[in-house]
Structure formats: structure tokens, C-alpha cells
Design a protein around this motif. Structure first.
Motif, PDB file in Angstrom:
ATOM      1  N   UNK A  69      14.314  57.149  22.941  1.00  0.00           N
ATOM      2  CA  UNK A  69      12.949  57.672  22.806  1.00  0.00           C
ATOM      3  C   UNK A  69      11.861  56.618  23.002  1.00  0.00           C
ATOM      4  N   UNK A  70      12.204  55.344  22.905  1.00  0.00           N
ATOM      5  CA  UNK A  70      11.216  54.274  23.070  1.00  0.00           C
ATOM      6  C   UNK A  70      10.845  54.047  24.538  1.00  0.00           C
ATOM      7  N   UNK A  71      11.582  54.657  25.440  1.00  0.00           N
ATOM      8  CA  UNK A  71      11.366  54.432  26.872  1.00  0.00           C
ATOM      9  C   UNK A  71      10.825  55.668  27.567  1.00  0.00           C
ATOM     10  N   UNK A  72      10.235  55.462  28.724  1.00  0.00           N
ATOM     11  CA  UNK A  72       9.790  56.539  29.587  1.00  0.00           C
ATOM     12  C   UNK A  72      10.477  56.410  30.936  1.00  0.00           C
ATOM     13  N   UNK A  73       9.994  57.157  31.896  1.00  0.00           N
ATOM     14  CA  UNK A  73      10.528  57.095  33.255  1.00  0.00           C
ATOM     15  C   UNK A  73       9.522  56.337  34.110  1.00  0.00           C
ATOM     16  N   UNK A  74      10.021  55.343  34.860  1.00  0.00           N
ATOM     17  CA  UNK A  74       9.135  54.556  35.707  1.00  0.00           C
ATOM     18  C   UNK A  74       9.873  54.069  36.949  1.00  0.00           C
ATOM     19  N   UNK A  81      24.048  53.398  28.459  1.00  0.00           N
ATOM     20  CA  UNK A  81      22.716  53.850  28.054  1.00  0.00           C
ATOM     21  C   UNK A  81      21.743  52.678  27.935  1.00  0.00           C
ATOM     22  N   UNK A  82      20.539  52.957  27.453  1.00  0.00           N
ATOM     23  CA  UNK A  82      19.449  51.986  27.475  1.00  0.00           C
ATOM     24  C   UNK A  82      19.025  51.498  26.080  1.00  0.00           C
ATOM     25  N   UNK A  83      19.922  51.514  25.120  1.00  0.00           N
ATOM     26  CA  UNK A  83      19.545  51.167  23.751  1.00  0.00           C
ATOM     27  C   UNK A  83      19.274  49.683  23.536  1.00  0.00           C
ATOM     28  N   UNK A  84      19.636  48.810  24.480  1.00  0.00           N
ATOM     29  CA  UNK A  84      19.340  47.388  24.318  1.00  0.00           C
ATOM     30  C   UNK A  84      17.868  47.076  24.601  1.00  0.00           C
ATOM     31  N   UNK A  85      17.101  48.075  25.046  1.00  0.00           N
ATOM     32  CA  UNK A  85      15.680  47.891  25.328  1.00  0.00           C
ATOM     33  C   UNK A  85      14.850  48.539  24.230  1.00  0.00           C
ATOM     34  N   UNK A  86      13.976  47.725  23.616  1.00  0.00           N
ATOM     35  CA  UNK A  86      13.164  48.239  22.514  1.00  0.00           C
ATOM     36  C   UNK A  86      11.883  48.914  22.991  1.00  0.00           C
ATOM     37  N   UNK A  87      11.454  48.589  24.231  1.00  0.00           N
ATOM     38  CA  UNK A  87      10.234  49.203  24.754  1.00  0.00           C
ATOM     39  C   UNK A  87      10.220  49.125  26.283  1.00  0.00           C
ATOM     40  N   UNK A  88       9.216  49.766  26.878  1.00  0.00           N
ATOM     41  CA  UNK A  88       9.120  49.806  28.342  1.00  0.00           C
ATOM     42  C   UNK A  88       8.819  48.437  28.929  1.00  0.00           C
ATOM     43  N   UNK A 128      10.466  44.493  32.687  1.00  0.00           N
ATOM     44  CA  UNK A 128      10.697  43.076  33.006  1.00  0.00           C
ATOM     45  C   UNK A 128      12.123  42.859  33.503  1.00  0.00           C
ATOM     46  N   UNK A 129      13.077  43.541  32.893  1.00  0.00           N
ATOM     47  CA  UNK A 129      14.471  43.429  33.321  1.00  0.00           C
ATOM     48  C   UNK A 129      14.651  44.003  34.724  1.00  0.00           C
ATOM     49  N   UNK A 130      14.032  45.147  34.984  1.00  0.00           N
ATOM     50  CA  UNK A 130      14.116  45.765  36.316  1.00  0.00           C
ATOM     51  C   UNK A 130      13.501  44.850  37.373  1.00  0.00           C
ATOM     52  N   UNK A 131      12.349  44.272  37.080  1.00  0.00           N
ATOM     53  CA  UNK A 131      11.699  43.370  38.036  1.00  0.00           C
ATOM     54  C   UNK A 131      12.561  42.135  38.300  1.00  0.00           C
ATOM     55  N   UNK A 132      13.171  41.596  37.243  1.00  0.00           N
ATOM     56  CA  UNK A 132      14.043  40.422  37.406  1.00  0.00           C
ATOM     57  C   UNK A 132      15.286  40.772  38.225  1.00  0.00           C
ATOM     58  N   UNK A 133      15.863  41.938  37.980  1.00  0.00           N
ATOM     59  CA  UNK A 133      17.050  42.360  38.732  1.00  0.00           C
ATOM     60  C   UNK A 133      16.721  42.529  40.205  1.00  0.00           C
TER      61      UNK A 133
END
Length: 175
Positions: free
Chosen positions: A45-50, A119-126, A131-136
Motif C-alpha cells: 500500500x505504500x507504493x503506487x504505479x509509475x 513482491x515489493x515489501x522491501x520498499x518503504x515508499x515510492x 531510485x532503485x528503478x533508475x539505478x537498475x
């Protein structure tokens, strides 16, 4: 490819077309999230779609889709697998080959995706997910034999030298 995805990915408008395709894909995933994913235990729930970093690449489009349930590298499948009937396809990036899984997304058509996180539970916020997506994406575009890539592969510390280890030169002195 079906739907209203942009056809051109080259020339000055290529970046705009890539961003528009990423946003079209993001809108489809927002709809999927609301309709089918929100109540599942893998939904963060802490994340959205981007759509992150969608850009022209090698006569197609590449970017990373962040959702509350996955982070995937995504490309339109039409340019790399127009006649492929299999479920997987490989594509070469500067960092090396990446294997993609083919699928269909409503309003967008066939896509090829490679899972980075789910899943995406290791991410606390967008901010962290973005930042992880940009680095990847930056790592994918970094040639494997570039000076920067070679430097990153070198160990941060030198390997343990047996002679120094036996002399106690590598141990902490407490006193």
C-alpha cells in the motif's frame, strides 16, 4: 502490437513517444491494481504505479514499471518478437543479454517484461522504489566492458593475503 501505443521510437520525438507508451502502460497497471490486485497479500500500500525512465532503445522502447506488487523492465514485444510464438525472448543491452517473458496487457498489447522485484515489501515508499528503478536502468545501459563497470566489479577491499593474516596485520588491535 495492438492498442494505441506510439509507433515511432526514433528521431527527436522518440523520447516523447517512449514516455507516452510508458504512461499508457502505467494507466493499464493502475486499472489492474484497482480491479484485481489491491486486496491481495502481495500488494504494498505504500507504493503506487509509475513508469520510470521510458526511452527509445535499439528501435524499440525500454523502461521500468513500478507497481505495488512488482518492478519489471518492460519493452513493447512487437519490435523484438513480432513472430515469436514462445513465451520468452532475449534482448541484448549494453550490460548484457536479458531474458524477457512475453505477455498481453489490455489497451497496450503484447509486452516483454523481466522481473526485478516481486513482491515489493522491501520498499518503504515510492522514492526508494523509483531510485532503485533508475539505478537498475542505468546499470542495464552501462556497457559490461566500460571502465565504470569494471571498477564496480572490483572488490571493495583487497583479498586476504595469507602472510599478512598469519602475521596478524589484518586483525584489529584492542587495548
Amino acid at each position: 502490437m495492438t492498442g494505441s501505443a506510439p509507433a515511432s521510437t526514433s528521431g527527436p520525438a522518440g523520447g516523447a513517444d517512449a514516455a507516452a507508451w510508458g504512461e499508457l502502460l502505467a494507466a493499464s497497471y493502475r486499472e489492474i491494481g484497482e480491479r484485481a490486485m489491491r486486496d491481495l497479500p502481495i500488494y504494498n500500500d505504500a507504493l503506487g504505479v509509475e513508469a520510470v525512465g521510458f526511452r527509445p532503445y535499439d528501435d524499440t522502447i525500454v523502461g521500468i514499471m513500478v507497481t505495488p506488487w512488482f518492478m519489471n523492465v518492460v519493452i513493447p514485444a512487437g519490435a523484438i518478437a513480432p513472430a515469436t510464438s514462445g513465451a520468452n525472448v532475449r534482448m541484448r543491452f549494453p550490460a548484457g543479454d536479458i531474458e524477457f517473458i512475453l505477455s498481453e496487457v489490455a489497451r497496450v498489447g503484447r509486452i516483454a517484461s523481466c522481473s526485478l522485484f516481486s513482491p515489493m515489501f522491501q520498499f518503504s515508499d515510492m522514492d526508494a522504489a523509483r531510485a532503485t528503478a533508475e539505478a537498475a536502468l542505468a546499470e542495464m545501459m552501462l556497457p559490461a566492458d566500460s571502465e565504470e563497470a569494471v571498477r564496480r566489479r572490483e572488490p571493495a577491499t583487497s583479498p586476504i593475503d595469507r602472510r599478512n593474516f598469519l602475521r596478524g596485520a589484518l586483525t584489529e588491535r584492542r587495548g
